[in-house]
Design a protein around this motif. Structure first.
Motif, mmCIF file in Angstrom:
data_model
loop_
_atom_site.group_PDB
_atom_site.id
_atom_site.type_symbol
_atom_site.label_atom_id
_atom_site.label_comp_id
_atom_site.label_asym_id
_atom_site.label_seq_id
_atom_site.Cartn_x
_atom_site.Cartn_y
_atom_site.Cartn_z
ATOM 1 N N LEU A 82 0.808 -1.211 0.000
ATOM 2 C CA LEU A 82 0.000 0.000 0.000
ATOM 3 C C LEU A 82 0.847 1.271 0.000
ATOM 4 N N ASP A 83 2.128 1.131 0.321
ATOM 5 C CA ASP A 83 3.026 2.282 0.474
ATOM 6 C C ASP A 83 3.968 2.357 -0.729
ATOM 7 N N HIS A 84 4.050 3.533 -1.330
ATOM 8 C CA HIS A 84 4.673 3.654 -2.644
ATOM 9 C C HIS A 84 5.712 4.762 -2.694
ATOM 10 N N ILE A 85 6.661 4.586 -3.627
ATOM 11 C CA ILE A 85 7.609 5.628 -4.000
ATOM 12 C C ILE A 85 7.645 5.668 -5.523
ATOM 13 N N TRP A 86 7.246 6.800 -6.091
ATOM 14 C CA TRP A 86 7.253 6.989 -7.537
ATOM 15 C C TRP A 86 8.136 8.186 -7.886
ATOM 16 N N VAL A 87 8.712 8.165 -9.068
ATOM 17 C CA VAL A 87 9.471 9.308 -9.571
ATOM 18 C C VAL A 87 9.070 9.565 -11.022
ATOM 19 N N THR A 88 9.269 10.798 -11.473
ATOM 20 C CA THR A 88 9.062 11.108 -12.883
ATOM 21 C C THR A 88 10.333 10.794 -13.671
ATOM 22 N N GLU A 89 10.196 10.813 -14.982
ATOM 23 C CA GLU A 89 11.272 10.384 -15.882
ATOM 24 C C GLU A 89 12.605 11.107 -15.645
ATOM 25 N N PRO A 90 12.613 12.418 -15.343
ATOM 26 C CA PRO A 90 13.908 13.070 -15.100
ATOM 27 C C PRO A 90 14.685 12.487 -13.925
ATOM 28 N N LEU A 91 14.012 11.744 -13.051
ATOM 29 C CA LEU A 91 14.680 11.154 -11.891
ATOM 30 C C LEU A 91 14.889 9.647 -12.035
ATOM 31 N N ARG A 92 14.640 9.107 -13.207
ATOM 32 C CA ARG A 92 14.789 7.658 -13.417
ATOM 33 C C ARG A 92 16.171 7.165 -13.027
ATOM 34 N N MET A 93 17.203 7.791 -13.536
ATOM 35 C CA MET A 93 18.561 7.335 -13.258
ATOM 36 C C MET A 93 18.894 7.452 -11.774
ATOM 37 N N ALA A 94 18.502 8.539 -11.162
ATOM 38 C CA ALA A 94 18.776 8.723 -9.736
ATOM 39 C C ALA A 94 18.098 7.651 -8.901
ATOM 40 N N ALA A 95 16.874 7.276 -9.273
ATOM 41 C CA ALA A 95 16.114 6.310 -8.490
ATOM 42 C C ALA A 95 16.580 4.880 -8.704
ATOM 43 N N LEU A 96 17.078 4.582 -9.903
ATOM 44 C CA LEU A 96 17.393 3.195 -10.243
ATOM 45 C C LEU A 96 18.887 2.886 -10.250
ATOM 46 N N ALA A 97 19.728 3.902 -10.133
ATOM 47 C CA ALA A 97 21.175 3.732 -10.311
ATOM 48 C C ALA A 97 21.780 2.724 -9.352
ATOM 49 N N LYS A 98 21.305 2.683 -8.121
ATOM 50 C CA LYS A 98 21.899 1.799 -7.120
ATOM 51 C C LYS A 98 21.290 0.399 -7.115
ATOM 52 N N GLY A 99 20.344 0.154 -8.026
ATOM 53 C CA GLY A 99 19.806 -1.193 -8.185
ATOM 54 C C GLY A 99 18.856 -1.600 -7.076
ATOM 55 N N ARG A 100 18.559 -2.866 -7.065
ATOM 56 C CA ARG A 100 17.551 -3.394 -6.155
ATOM 57 C C ARG A 100 17.882 -3.139 -4.689
ATOM 58 N N GLU A 101 19.142 -3.137 -4.336
ATOM 59 C CA GLU A 101 19.519 -2.952 -2.935
ATOM 60 C C GLU A 101 19.168 -1.560 -2.419
ATOM 61 N N ALA A 102 18.888 -0.642 -3.337
ATOM 62 C CA ALA A 102 18.534 0.714 -2.918
ATOM 63 C C ALA A 102 17.106 0.803 -2.387
ATOM 64 N N PHE A 103 16.287 -0.196 -2.728
ATOM 65 C CA PHE A 103 14.889 -0.200 -2.301
ATOM 66 C C PHE A 103 14.707 -1.271 -1.226
ATOM 67 N N ARG A 104 14.027 -0.882 -0.143
ATOM 68 C CA ARG A 104 13.824 -1.846 0.934
ATOM 69 C C ARG A 104 12.537 -1.565 1.693
ATOM 70 N N VAL A 105 11.783 -2.625 1.962
ATOM 71 C CA VAL A 105 10.689 -2.553 2.924
ATOM 72 C C VAL A 105 11.246 -3.038 4.258
ATOM 73 N N HIS A 106 11.196 -2.200 5.279
ATOM 74 C CA HIS A 106 11.761 -2.550 6.585
ATOM 75 C C HIS A 106 10.755 -3.410 7.365
ATOM 76 N N ARG A 107 10.613 -4.627 6.908
ATOM 77 C CA ARG A 107 9.655 -5.561 7.486
ATOM 78 C C ARG A 107 9.901 -5.779 8.979
ATOM 79 N N ASP A 108 11.152 -5.758 9.402
ATOM 80 C CA ASP A 108 11.476 -5.996 10.805
ATOM 81 C C ASP A 108 10.818 -4.976 11.734
ATOM 82 N N VAL A 109 10.624 -3.750 11.242
ATOM 83 C CA VAL A 109 10.032 -2.702 12.067
ATOM 84 C C VAL A 109 8.567 -3.015 12.387
ATOM 85 N N ARG A 110 7.913 -3.744 11.486
ATOM 86 C CA ARG A 110 6.522 -4.161 11.750
ATOM 87 C C ARG A 110 6.452 -5.052 12.987
#
Length: 268
Positions: free
Chosen positions: A221-249
């Motif tokens: 239900l919780d999202h992070i979106w970017v527009t095209e000018p930020l594509r490289m910034a958002a994706l440059a670090k690959g999958r490890e850059a995105f994380r759901v902190h499940r442990d905090v739940r």
């Protein structure tokens, strides 16, 4: 820049968890939803104490509420009104570099997925429609949208696609409305850009489950979106850059949502 979005389900009730998370994860910017307090009740000193003096708040007594806490200065804080009913469901700021950050708490929509029979569901659909009209303009601007958007748009954003097709948050009318918002707003759904579509991703688990982790009946239900000018910034670090902190739940007295993180690389 490390960016986090988190439906905290009462910032005053869970301020100790917020401080712990900020100290452990050191995000640059934290976006909160469902803060459930008026602006003058927001625990500013607790954020300042752990190094987040820059705050943009749109509060409402007992309900809703959004806030942005940052280690770095921002400009032009602005809460936009949607559906003209006075709910505190949006706050935006301009980050260094001219990036406009929007933090949303979309209405949940009640239990009955019929806008004729359920005013709350009608409100939700109207809210998303207004978001779509807003972001269809100037969609080439560097823009980030985050928050509890209360819709799980893809099949593997829920524990059972078939069983939730008639459950609010995953009904076809909602998922199509969100996909239209993404298309018309020129957004990239970062989670699904980095994580294969056949892999389950959740950020919310109901309080009703006796053992939420074992049953694992979650929804994204919780999202992070970017527009095209930020594509490289958002994706440059690959999958490890995105994380759901499940442990905090699983922390003591948790929110039913987990924090969702993205590390952006603006040098990319």
């Amino acid at each position: 820049m490390r960016l986090v979005t988190w439906n905290i389900n009462s910032v005053r009730l869970r301020i100790a968890s917020v401080q712990r998370f900020l100290e452990e994860e050191q995000p640059d910017v934290l976006c909160l939803q469902e803060t459930k307090c008026h602006d003058d009740q927001f625990p500013r000193k607790a954020f300042e104490k752990v190094g987040y003096p820059h705050l943009a708040i749109s509060g409402q007594k007992g309900y809703h509420g959004v806030a942005i806490a940052s280690r770095v200065p921002f400009e032009d804080p602005d809460p936009m009104g949607f559906c003209k009913n006075g709910d505190a469901r949006h706050i935006a700021v301009t980050l260094p570099g001219g990036v406009r950050l929007h933090n949303f708490y979309v209405p949940a929509g009640g239990d009955i997925p019929d806008p004729q029979a359920n005013d709350k569901f009608a409100h939700k659909l109207h809210f998303v429609e207004q978001m779509t009209k807003t972001f269809a303009k100037n969609k080439d601007q560097p823009r980030i949208v985050v928050g509890d958007l209360n819709i799980a748009p893809e099949e593997n954003d829920v524990w059972s696609h078939k069983q939730l097709l008639k459950v609010v948050s995953h009904t076809p009318v909602e998922t199509e409305a969100m996909k239209q918002l993404i298309r018309r707003g020129g957004f990239i759904d970062v989670a699904r850009e980095l994580i294969p579509g056949d892999e389950k991703v959740y950020s919310w688990w109901s309080y009703r489950a006796k053992d939420w982790a074992a049953s694992d009946r979650g929804r994204r239900l919780d999202h992070i979106w970017v527009t095209e000018p930020l594509r490289m910034a958002a994706l440059a670090k690959g999958r490890e850059a995105f994380r759901v902190h499940r442990d905090v739940r699983g922390w003591e007295r948790p929110s039913d949502h987990a924090p969702v993180r993205l590390d952006l690389d603006f040098s990319a």
